[in-house]
Design a protein around this motif. Structure first.
Motif, PDB file in Angstrom:
ATOM      1  N   SER A   2      52.562  15.709   3.226  1.00 38.96           N
ATOM      2  CA  SER A   2      52.451  16.108   4.620  1.00 38.96           C
ATOM      3  C   SER A   2      50.982  16.179   5.042  1.00 38.96           C
ATOM      4  O   SER A   2      50.088  16.364   4.229  1.00 38.96           O
ATOM      5  N   LYS A   3      50.808  16.077   6.382  1.00 40.19           N
ATOM      6  CA  LYS A   3      49.458  16.129   6.939  1.00 40.19           C
ATOM      7  C   LYS A   3      48.959  17.569   6.955  1.00 40.19           C
ATOM      8  O   LYS A   3      49.766  18.500   7.036  1.00 40.19           O
ATOM      9  N   PRO A   4      47.610  17.758   6.955  1.00 34.74           N
ATOM     10  CA  PRO A   4      47.097  19.129   7.097  1.00 34.74           C
ATOM     11  C   PRO A   4      47.450  19.683   8.498  1.00 34.74           C
ATOM     12  O   PRO A   4      47.696  18.939   9.427  1.00 34.74           O
ATOM     13  N   TRP A   5      47.440  21.003   8.678  1.00 34.78           N
ATOM     14  CA  TRP A   5      47.886  21.650   9.918  1.00 34.78           C
ATOM     15  C   TRP A   5      47.104  21.191  11.140  1.00 34.78           C
ATOM     16  O   TRP A   5      47.642  21.067  12.228  1.00 34.78           O
ATOM     17  N   TYR A   6      45.806  20.946  11.009  1.00 38.75           N
ATOM     18  CA  TYR A   6      44.984  20.589  12.161  1.00 38.75           C
ATOM     19  C   TYR A   6      45.218  19.153  12.622  1.00 38.75           C
ATOM     20  O   TYR A   6      44.733  18.754  13.669  1.00 38.75           O
ATOM     21  N   LYS A   7      45.986  18.377  11.902  1.00 45.22           N
ATOM     22  CA  LYS A   7      46.322  17.026  12.326  1.00 45.22           C
ATOM     23  C   LYS A   7      47.750  16.955  12.864  1.00 45.22           C
ATOM     24  O   LYS A   7      48.213  15.902  13.233  1.00 45.22           O
ATOM     25  N   GLN A   8      48.388  18.095  12.971  1.00 46.60           N
ATOM     26  CA  GLN A   8      49.760  18.128  13.468  1.00 46.60           C
ATOM     27  C   GLN A   8      49.759  18.495  14.962  1.00 46.60           C
ATOM     28  O   GLN A   8      48.835  19.123  15.477  1.00 46.60           O
ATOM     29  N   TRP A  12      48.490  22.754  17.776  1.00 47.35           N
ATOM     30  CA  TRP A  12      47.607  22.577  18.941  1.00 47.35           C
ATOM     31  C   TRP A  12      48.344  22.869  20.253  1.00 47.35           C
ATOM     32  O   TRP A  12      47.795  23.448  21.173  1.00 47.35           O
TER      33      TRP A  12
END
Length: 165
Positions: A2-8, A12
C-alpha cells in the motif's frame, strides 16, 4: 504494497474540511473588520427614546405657536423666512440637514436674520441635491420644526408635524 498515508486521497480530503472552515472564518473576520459597527444601531435606546419624547414636546410647542417657515433655494444659496408665528425678537436659528441615507452629507448651520427678517445660508457642494430632513431650532431651543424635502427645490413651506394636539 500500500501507498504511504500522504499519497492517499482520503487523509487530504478529510483535512481539507477543517482548513476550509478556517479560511472562511478568516475571510469573515476581514469583512467584519473592514465594515465596522453599524451607525444606525443605537446603544442606549432608552435614553434615545426619552430624547425623542422631549423633541415631540418641542414640535408641539411649534404647533401651538403656529410657526410656519418658507424655505427657498437658488443654486447653493438658501433662505428661510417666517410666514406665521414669528417671534417678537428674531434669535439665531440652527438649521440642520440630515441626508436620508448618507450620514457624511449631513451638516448644520447657525443663521441670523438680516434687516428684512430673512435667514440666509449656503449649501455645501455635497448637499446640492438629494433627500434631506431639514430641522430648524431657535437659539432658545423653545420649539422645533422638521420636514423631509428633496433638493433642489425652488420653494417649500415648512410646517410642524401634526401629533394630535
Amino acid at each position: 504494497m500500500s501507498k504511504p498515508w500522504y499519497k492517499q486521497f482520503w487523509p487530504w480530503f478529510l483535512m481539507s474540511l477543517p482548513f476550509s472552515v478556517i479560511i472562511a472564518m478568516i475571510i469573515t473576520l476581514i469583512i467584519a473588520d473592514s465594515y465596522g459597527d453599524n451607525p444606525m444601531v443605537v446603544d442606549n435606546y432608552y435614553k434615545k427614546g426619552r430624547g425623542i419624547n422631549a423633541e415631540v414636546e418641542k414640535v408641539l410647542a411649534a404647533q401651538q405657536l403656529g410657526i410656519e417657515l418658507t424655505f427657498a433655494q437658488r443654486a447653493r444659496e438658501f433662505t428661510i423666512r417666517f410666514n406665521k408665528g414669528q417671534p417678537e425678537q428674531l434669535t439665531a436659528l440652527t438649521v440642520s440637514f440630515y441626508h436620508a441615507t448618507q450620514a457624511e452629507k449631513d451638516f448644520s448651520q447657525v443663521l441670523t436674520a438680516d434687516a428684512q427678517g430673512v435667514f440666509r445660508g449656503q449649501l455645501p457642494v455635497t448637499a446640492e441635491q438629494g433627500k434631506f430632513t431639514i430641522t430648524v431650532v431657535p437659539y432658545t431651543r423653545a420649539w422645533r420644526l422638521s420636514q423631509t424635502i428633496s433638493l433642489p427645490v425652488k420653494e417649500i413651506i415648512l410646517r410642524p408635524l401634526t401629533y394630535g394636539v
